[in-house]
Motif scaffolding. Structure first.
Motif, mmCIF file in Angstrom:
data_model
loop_
_atom_site.group_PDB
_atom_site.id
_atom_site.type_symbol
_atom_site.label_atom_id
_atom_site.label_comp_id
_atom_site.label_asym_id
_atom_site.label_seq_id
_atom_site.Cartn_x
_atom_site.Cartn_y
_atom_site.Cartn_z
ATOM 1 N N GLN A 33 -2.659 8.026 -7.872
ATOM 2 C CA GLN A 33 -2.842 9.198 -8.729
ATOM 3 C C GLN A 33 -2.862 10.487 -7.902
ATOM 4 O OE1 GLN A 33 -6.288 7.544 -10.894
ATOM 5 N NE2 GLN A 33 -5.147 7.809 -12.806
ATOM 6 N N GLY B 164 0.271 3.955 -18.654
ATOM 7 C CA GLY B 164 -1.031 3.336 -18.456
ATOM 8 C C GLY B 164 -1.621 3.543 -17.077
ATOM 9 N N SER C 54 -3.068 11.408 -17.406
ATOM 10 C CA SER C 54 -3.995 12.489 -17.808
ATOM 11 C C SER C 54 -4.858 12.906 -16.631
ATOM 12 C CB SER C 54 -4.911 12.050 -18.941
ATOM 13 O OG SER C 54 -4.298 11.124 -19.767
HETATM 14 P P1 ADP Z 1 -0.601 7.321 -19.012
HETATM 15 O O1 ADP Z 1 -0.547 8.698 -19.595
HETATM 16 O O2 ADP Z 1 -0.144 7.282 -17.593
HETATM 17 O O3 ADP Z 1 0.064 6.291 -19.846
HETATM 18 P P2 ADP Z 1 -3.428 7.578 -19.576
HETATM 19 O O4 ADP Z 1 -3.715 8.842 -18.913
HETATM 20 O O5 ADP Z 1 -3.317 7.566 -21.049
HETATM 21 O O6 ADP Z 1 -2.152 6.884 -18.947
HETATM 22 O O7 ADP Z 1 -4.563 6.551 -19.085
HETATM 23 C C1 ADP Z 1 -4.522 5.194 -19.415
HETATM 24 C C2 ADP Z 1 -5.881 4.575 -19.257
HETATM 25 O O8 ADP Z 1 -6.207 4.408 -17.892
HETATM 26 C C3 ADP Z 1 -6.999 5.398 -19.852
HETATM 27 O O9 ADP Z 1 -7.776 4.601 -20.665
HETATM 28 C C4 ADP Z 1 -7.770 5.899 -18.663
HETATM 29 O O10 ADP Z 1 -9.127 6.044 -18.941
HETATM 30 C C5 ADP Z 1 -7.526 4.831 -17.630
HETATM 31 N N1 ADP Z 1 -7.621 5.330 -16.260
HETATM 32 C C6 ADP Z 1 -6.899 6.353 -15.754
HETATM 33 N N2 ADP Z 1 -7.187 6.570 -14.457
HETATM 34 C C7 ADP Z 1 -8.126 5.661 -14.115
HETATM 35 C C8 ADP Z 1 -8.834 5.359 -12.892
HETATM 36 N N3 ADP Z 1 -8.635 6.059 -11.781
HETATM 37 N N4 ADP Z 1 -9.729 4.346 -12.917
HETATM 38 C C9 ADP Z 1 -9.917 3.646 -14.049
HETATM 39 N N5 ADP Z 1 -9.303 3.872 -15.203
HETATM 40 C C10 ADP Z 1 -8.398 4.863 -15.263
#
Ligand code: ADP
Ligand code: MG
Length: 778
Positions: free
Chosen positions: A69, A87, A91
């Motif tokens: 990230q 996933g 965000s």
């Molecule tokens: P994307 O937009 O890449 O598909 P999202 O931002 O919707 O993903 O996040 C997907 C899920 O992953 C969310 O439920 C979020 O809380 C979880 N998540 C994101 N970063 C982390 C992290 N560093 N550790 C644990 N969970 C995370």
């Protein structure tokens, strides 16, 4: 690699930041602002900022951003598009670049594809920036059942755009941009400069929605009664005899015979004559509405109203109208009430909007395959970021059939097999009508399921969230529900995870990758299946000749095809389809460039007016602008007392009385007109009897002249683009022709502004209400 080196340094600060108290960590923002002020080395600032915001994420949200990230954040910060799979937590990734860019630039944007997602992410991560002392705003519009008709709240917009970080959808931002441009005075301007935007789901915004116009319209046009008759007429026509069409080029045109038939039907000597241009235009629109556009693919009818659909995801295009008149032509075709046609006041396409930003970057699960276009059009490179956990998803080879029916049968068999194992299933279709067809079949098989398409967009996120439960079956169009994560229940994981079934070869490979990417997120189990047939849209449209022969010969065969040549032809057709769309976007950009250039000249004229601060300045600007009108009159032919009188009534003073001095005026008409102009202005000034209000009045009259002419110019450009495009099949270089005509029309509009400025300010009447001037146009 530079990013890796930076990541290493950021990791080295992990423990140091962990050791800080809350207020010490929050103080980092002030420290960073000072470092920026002192112009310290950017690299040091990046390392400090990224490690601070990382720790803030962990404290405020309880989520510690992974190395991947952070890398994604770095790529975005340095102006790249980060490809980060579904996933993986985009965000959270966004918090890194947005935090630091805001410190550097003042105002930055996170733009995503709809208000729901913008608000969700604002709620999700907004707290982090706030905790670190930055001002943030949820830039979405208030939720309302009816999108139309809610008041525009300038105060709220001002507060929004004064924030450091703004979460907003591309649509809302676009409309705000247009409204801001139309401001009549400084008080109703609310947008500051566009420094930096991070676009989430960037391929959807910059590629798939690139050409979609946002349109602000108003003021009903004089209604034409040609819609119904045109619609009736085109029903009588035979394809290829009276008209021809090319679905892949999205165009349809009359043959000679068709033109003859129209002449006979309407009893006209000629149809292509200027006098019948309006009718001809309506006939072309009716043809397009009748034969090119399909119900439930291009539009739906909801409570007696025609609503346009985005062809790819079946979503309703709210507040978007097509090329003027097409909407009404569809209404005539469907026999529903024809809505009043309105004037376009202002419009912009997304590709145009985002090119206004000084800096742009993006993120998406599917960007790499479109990297060439991102580089060529937006100068954006794509960096692929690895997934945090290994991806164990299995993608099965696609199964190929001849006919749609045999493909359908095989697909349903697969659905049934997976459904019996209680696997959650996501069935991806290419259009709304196919998704309904599948729904019907599943119903008859007794398989309960949800359908995600235009008609249920409100529940979209809810349905997608439930799609990961044991035994859940969800049918969706390719891009529907994008941005919403499908979370698997524990039981569903144990049953093998999400199964994505792609039910046809899509118009763009990217759509397939996006769909498949929903399975196996964050290292979970999952797999994907694909089915395709020679009757899929993309093949039907772009099939090679030899395949056509194969198809004709084996039409009845229902078993799977293994022929390599046939299988290859699918990829070939898909490539052609992708290139078509790309070149359409390039063309649209060229058209856009012309309109941007012209618009900027109109804007200059507008700024000149807005900047006026005395009535004498204003009066001399009006007089200067009046010269083309006066020149035209003086050079047109012999000046007589009558023609002079007519001109004065039309442009300078409609109460003018003919008198003796008019005959002397024939000696020096220009000087005489100047005198009349000054007298008339003087009278207007007396009516208001207040210097400030009179200035307001004059400015308003001038602005209205400019806006009115720009509005007409947009209409002309839109029509021109449509006409030139439909001719281009046979003809030479459409863009050259477009440029020529566009310039001609532009010159006309400039003359029109000259006239209108005179009329509005000299013949217009004013009313004063609550210290504001209301202008009644002549
Ligand atoms: P994307 O937009 O890449 O598909 P999202 O931002 O919707 O993903 O996040 C997907 C899920 O992953 C969310 O439920 C979020 O809380 C979880 N998540 C994101 N970063 C982390 C992290 N560093 N550790 C644990 N969970 C995370
Ligand atoms: Mg997302």
């Amino acid at each position: 690699m530079r990013l890796k080196k930076l990541l290493k340094k950021i990791n080295q600060l992990k423990d140091e930041k962990k050791g800080l108290t809350d207020s010490q960590l929050q103080f980092q923002t002030i420290k960073l602002r000072e470092m920026i002020e002192r112009k310290e080395k950017e690299e040091n600032i990046v390392v400090e900022a990224f490690s601070s915001i990382r720790e803030a994420n962990s404290r405020v949200l309880g989520l510690f951003p992974t190395d991947e990230q952070v890398l994604g954040g770095l790529a975005i910060y340095y102006g790249k598009i980060a490809e980060i799979k579904t996933g993986e937590g985009k965000s959270l990734v966004a918090t890194f670049p947005l935090y630091l860019k805001a410190l550097y630039l003042g105002t930055v944007f996170l733009v995503t594809t709809n208000d729901y997602l913008a608000r969700r992410d604002y709620d999700r991560v907004g707290k982090v920036y706030q905790w670190m002392g930055l001002s943030i705003a949820d830039g979405t519009n208030p939720q309302e059942d009816e999108v139309e008709g809610h008041e525009f709240d300038f105060k709220k917009k001002k507060a929004t755009y004064a924030s450091e970080i703004i979460y907003i959808s591309n649509t809302t931002l676009g409309f705000d941009y247009l409204i801001n441009l139309l401001a009549e005075n400084q008080e109703t301007k609310f947008m500051s400069s566009l420094h930096f935007a991070l676009l989430d789901e960037v391929d959807q915004i910059l590629l798939d929605s690139a050409q979609q116009p946002l349109i602000i319209s108003g003021g009903d046009k004089v209604q034409s009664n040609y819609y119904q008759v045109s619609s009736d007429f085109v029903q009588l026509l035979q394809k290829n005899q009276h008209f021809k069409m090319s679905e892949e080029q999205d165009s349809v045109w009359f043959t000679e015979e068709g033109i003859e038939k129209a002449k006979w039907y309407f009893s006209l000597p000629s149809l292509l004559d200027d006098a019948y241009f309006l009718l001809y235009q309506h006939l072309v629109l009716a043809l397009k509405a009748r034969y090119l556009l399909k119900k439930n693919r291009d539009y739906i009818i909801e409570r007696g109203k025609v609503k346009l659909l985005d062809r790819r995801d079946g979503r309703i295009l709210e507040g978007n109208k097509m090329q003027s008149g097409l909407h009404q032509s569809i209404e005539a075709k469907e026999g529903v009430a024809i809505t009043p046609e309105t004037n376009t006041i202002s419009s912009i396409t997304y590709q145009n909007l985002f090119r206004r930003f000084e800096q742009l970057s993006g993120m998406s699960g599917t960007a790499k395959v479109a990297e060439d276009e991102f580089i060529n059009t937006y100068n954006l490179k794509v960096v692929s970021i690895k997934t945090h956990k290994k991806n164990i998803r299995k993608d099965y080879h696609s199964k190929t059939y001849i006919s749609f029916e045999s493909k359908l049968e095989a697909t349903l068999e697969k659905v049934y097999e997976l459904y019996e194992k209680k696997r959650p299933i996501l069935l991806i279709t290419g259009s709304v009508d196919i998704s309904e067809l599948f729904s019907m079949y599943l119903l008859s098989l007794g398989i309960p399921h949800n359908v995600l398409n235009a008609k249920s967009s409100v529940k979209e996120a809810l349905i997608i969230e439930e799609a990961g439960r044991l035994g859940a079956v969800t049918i969706a169009t390719a891009m529907a529900g994008r941005g919403t994560d499908i979370k698997l229940s524990k039981a569903a994981q144990e049953a093998g995870g999400l199964a994505v079934i792609v039910t046809e070869r899509m118009m763009n490979k990217r759509f397939e990758i996006q769909a498949k990417g929903r399975a196996g997120r964050q290292g979970e189990p999952g797999n994907t299946y694909s089915f395709e047939s020679l009757e899929d849209d993309v093949i039907r449209l772009y099939m090679q000749n030899d395949i056509q022969k194969y198809y004709d010969k084996h039409r009845q065969k229902s078993s799977q095809i293994k022929n390599i040549r046939i299988k290859k032809s699918f990829s070939l057709a898909q490539k052609i389809s992708e290139e078509r769309a790309y070149s359409q976007r390039i063309n649209a950009l060229k058209f856009d460039n012309v309109s941007i250039l012209q618009k900027s000249k109109f804007d200059e004229a507008r700024s000149e007016v807005l900047a006026l601060n005395s009535t004498s300045q204003a009066i001399s600007l009006i007089w200067n602008n009046a010269q083309p009108t006066i020149d035209h009159f003086l050079n047109k032919g012999k000046i007589t007392p009558e023609s002079l009188y007519r001109f004065i009534l039309d442009y300078l003073d409609y109460n003018y009385q003919l008198s003796d001095r008019d005959f002397d005026a024939l000696e020096n008409p220009r000087a005489f007109l100047k005198t009349i102009f000054e007298e008339s202005i003087e009278r207007q000034k007396h009516r208001v009897n207040d210097e400030t209000l009179f200035l307001q009045f004059l400015k308003s009259g001038m602005i209205k002249a400019i806006d009115f002419c720009w509005s007409s110019q947009i209409e002309v450009l839109n029509q021109l683009q449509a006409v030139v495009n439909s001719r281009s099949a046979a003809q030479k270089r459409p863009i050259i022709e477009f440029n020529k005509e566009a310039q001609k029309s532009y010159d006309n509009q400039r003359n029109e502004i000259s006239k209108l400025m005179l009329k509005n300010t000299l013949l217009g009447r004013m009313q004063i209400k609550k210290g504001k001037v209301l202008l009644t146009l002549p």
